[in-house]
Design an enzyme around this catalytic site. Structure first.
Site: not given
Ligand code: ATP
Ligand code: MG
Length: 138
Positions: A10, A50, A86, A103, A113, A116, A127
Site C-alpha cells: 500500500k 473495494y 493472511r 503489518r 497498514n 493487502h 482481485e
Molecule cells: P485488506 O483487505 O487490505 O487485506 P483486511 O482484510 O485485513 O485488509 P478489511 O476488513 O478487508 O481488512 O478492510 C480493508 C481495509 O480497510 C483494511 O486493510 C484497512 O486499511 C481499512 N480499514 C478496515 N477497517 C478500518 C477502520 N475501522 N478504520 C480505518 N480503516 C479501516
Molecule cells: Mg480484506
C-alpha cells in the site's frame, strides 16, 4: 483449493521505502511471484476494487488513501496461498498483529497498514484479474 492469492503493497509502505523489505519477507515465506506491477490507481478504480466495503464508514478514507500514491500489485503462488498469506501479513490493526508479521513490522495504523491480502480463493481470482490480464500472469 487454489494456490494463488493477490496482494498490494500500500502507499504508506511504498512511501516509507519498504517495498524491498516486504518482498523479502514474502519470498522468505515461500511465495513465488506470478505477476507484479508498480502503478497508481485512481479514486474511482479504488472504489471499484473495494466495492464490498462501500457501506462501511471507512470507505471514503480507504479509497482516498489507496489512490494517494503508487502501490505494488502482485499475484503470489504457494500451496494454501490465501490462508498462509493472511498469516504472514497479520491482523488488520497493527496493534494486534503478531511478531514476525508484515503489518507488525511495517504497518502504521488500521488505515495505513502496509499490505493487502485476499480473504478467499474467490476474491483472490477476482482481485488478480482486476490488475492483470492472462498475458501478464506467469
Ligand atoms: P485488506 O483487505 O487490505 O487485506 P483486511 O482484510 O485485513 O485488509 P478489511 O476488513 O478487508 O481488512 O478492510 C480493508 C481495509 O480497510 C483494511 O486493510 C484497512 O486499511 C481499512 N480499514 C478496515 N477497517 C478500518 C477502520 N475501522 N478504520 C480505518 N480503516 C479501516
Ligand atoms: Mg480484506
Amino acid at each position: 483449493m487454489s494456490n494463488r492469492t493477490f496482494t498490494m503493497i500500500k502507499p504508506d509502505a511504498v512511501k516509507a521505502g519498504n517495498i524491498g523489505n516486504i518482498l523479502q519477507m514474502i519470498n522468505a515465506a515461500g511465495f513465488r511471484i506470478a505477476a507484479m506491477k508498480y502503478l497508481s490507481i485512481s479514486k474511482t478504480q479504488a472504489e471499484k476494487f473495494y466495492e464490498v466495503h462501500a457501506e462501511r464508514p471507512f470507505y471514503g478514507e480507504l479509497t482516498e488513501f489507496m489512490s494517494s500514491g503508487p502501490i505494488v500489485a502482485a499475484i503470489l503462488e504457494k500451496e494454501n496461498a490465501v490462508a498462509d498469506f493472511r498469516k504472514l501479513i497479520g491482523a488488520t490493526n497493527p496493534a494486534n498483529a503478531e511478531e514476525g508479521t508484515i503489518r507488525k513490522a511495517y504497518a502504521k495504523s488500521m488505515g495505513e497498514n502496509a499490505v493487502h491480502g485476499s480473504d478467499s480463493d474467490e476474491n483472490a481470482a477476482i482481485e488478480g484479474s482486476f490488475f492483470f490480464s492472462g498475458l501478464e500472469q506467469f
